[in-house]
Structures are given as C-alpha cells and as structure tokens.
Design a protein around this motif. Structure first.
Motif, short mmCIF file in Angstrom:
data_model
loop_
_atom_site.label_atom_id
_atom_site.label_comp_id
_atom_site.label_asym_id
_atom_site.label_seq_id
_atom_site.Cartn_x
_atom_site.Cartn_y
_atom_site.Cartn_z
N CYS A 1 0.85 -1.17 0.00
CA CYS A 1 0.00 0.00 0.00
C CYS A 1 0.89 1.24 0.00
CB CYS A 1 -0.89 -0.03 1.23
SG CYS A 1 -1.83 1.46 1.51
N VAL A 2 0.56 2.20 -0.77
CA VAL A 2 1.30 3.47 -0.81
C VAL A 2 0.47 4.52 -0.10
CG1 VAL A 2 2.22 5.29 -2.30
CG2 VAL A 2 2.40 2.90 -3.00
N VAL A 3 1.11 5.19 0.85
CA VAL A 3 0.45 6.27 1.56
C VAL A 3 1.23 7.53 1.23
CG1 VAL A 3 -0.18 7.18 3.82
CG2 VAL A 3 -0.22 4.71 3.41
N GLN A 4 0.54 8.55 0.76
CA GLN A 4 1.22 9.78 0.42
C GLN A 4 0.34 10.98 0.69
OE1 GLN A 4 2.21 9.22 -3.69
NE2 GLN A 4 0.21 9.80 -4.41
N ARG A 5 1.01 12.12 0.80
CA ARG A 5 0.29 13.37 1.03
C ARG A 5 1.02 14.45 0.25
NH1 ARG A 5 -0.45 16.49 6.77
NH2 ARG A 5 -1.76 18.15 5.96
N TYR A 6 0.28 15.20 -0.56
CA TYR A 6 0.86 16.29 -1.33
C TYR A 6 0.98 17.52 -0.44
CZ TYR A 6 1.71 19.81 -4.83
OH TYR A 6 2.27 20.84 -5.54
N ASP A 19 11.14 13.58 -1.99
CA ASP A 19 10.18 12.73 -1.30
C ASP A 19 10.94 11.72 -0.47
OD1 ASP A 19 10.84 10.42 -2.82
OD2 ASP A 19 9.19 10.70 -4.20
N ARG A 21 10.90 7.80 1.03
CA ARG A 21 10.37 6.44 0.96
C ARG A 21 10.66 5.78 2.29
NH1 ARG A 21 8.18 4.40 -4.03
NH2 ARG A 21 7.78 6.36 -5.11
N TYR A 23 9.68 2.64 4.59
CA TYR A 23 9.07 1.32 4.49
C TYR A 23 8.63 0.84 5.87
CZ TYR A 23 11.10 1.62 -0.10
OH TYR A 23 11.43 2.05 -1.36
#
Length: 101
Positions: A1-6, A19, A21, A23
């Motif tokens: 699952c990728v969780v990101q916030r702009y 950015d 990464r 894990y």
C-alpha cells in the motif's frame, strides 16, 4: 500500500523538492504493531523548486521526484559511494534524518 500526502509548500533541501520512501511492516492491527525499516530512500528533483506557475508547470524535473524521470536529466547526480549516501539525487533516509537533525 502506498500512503502519500501532497504538500503545497514543500520543504526543500538544497533548493530541491524531494520525497521520502519510508518502508513499514504492519505486523498486527489489534493491537497495532508496526516495524519501520531504517534504510528508506529520499529522491530529489533535479531542478531548483519554484512554486508552480504558467511558465514552469510543465517542468517535470522541478515538480516531480520520480527517479525514472530525473535520472534522464543532465543534472542528475548518481551516488556510487556506499559509505556516503548523503549526496546525489537519490540518498539514504538516514542521511536525511542526520541533515534534519
């Protein structure tokens, strides 16, 4: 699952957008049990960041941090020194932690 916030006002390092990464292993949910791997990555854009405007909105090497895009730039710096992961456009997460500290 990728969780990101702009982030509309990104934090910059050396004037570049980046950015992280990080894990994480979710080992359980009740109770929540997480393991964070210490050796993640930081990926950097290759053009100095300027807030998006009509003149620079198409400059993908300024606004995107994707390795696949930025490695094609003439400004991309590869880091081939395993003992110094604090230089170049792809760095270790621990080197960023040390810089921020």
């Amino acid at each position: 699952c990728v969780v990101q916030r702009y982030l509309s006002k990104p934090y910059l390092i050396d004037g570049l957008k980046f950015d992280l990464r990080i894990y994480v292993l979710v080992a359980g949910v009740d109770p929540l049990k997480l393991f964070i791997y210490h050796q993640g990555l930081a990926r950097f854009a290759t053009e100095p960041y300027v807030a998006p405007n009509k003149e620079n909105i198409d400059d993908i090497c300024m606004h995107l941090t994707n390795y696949a895009i930025n490695k094609e730039s003439d400004k991309f710096v590869f880091n081939n020194d395993e003992k110094n992961m604090s230089t170049g456009h792809k760095r270790s997460l621990t080197s960023i932690y040390e810089l921020l500290q």
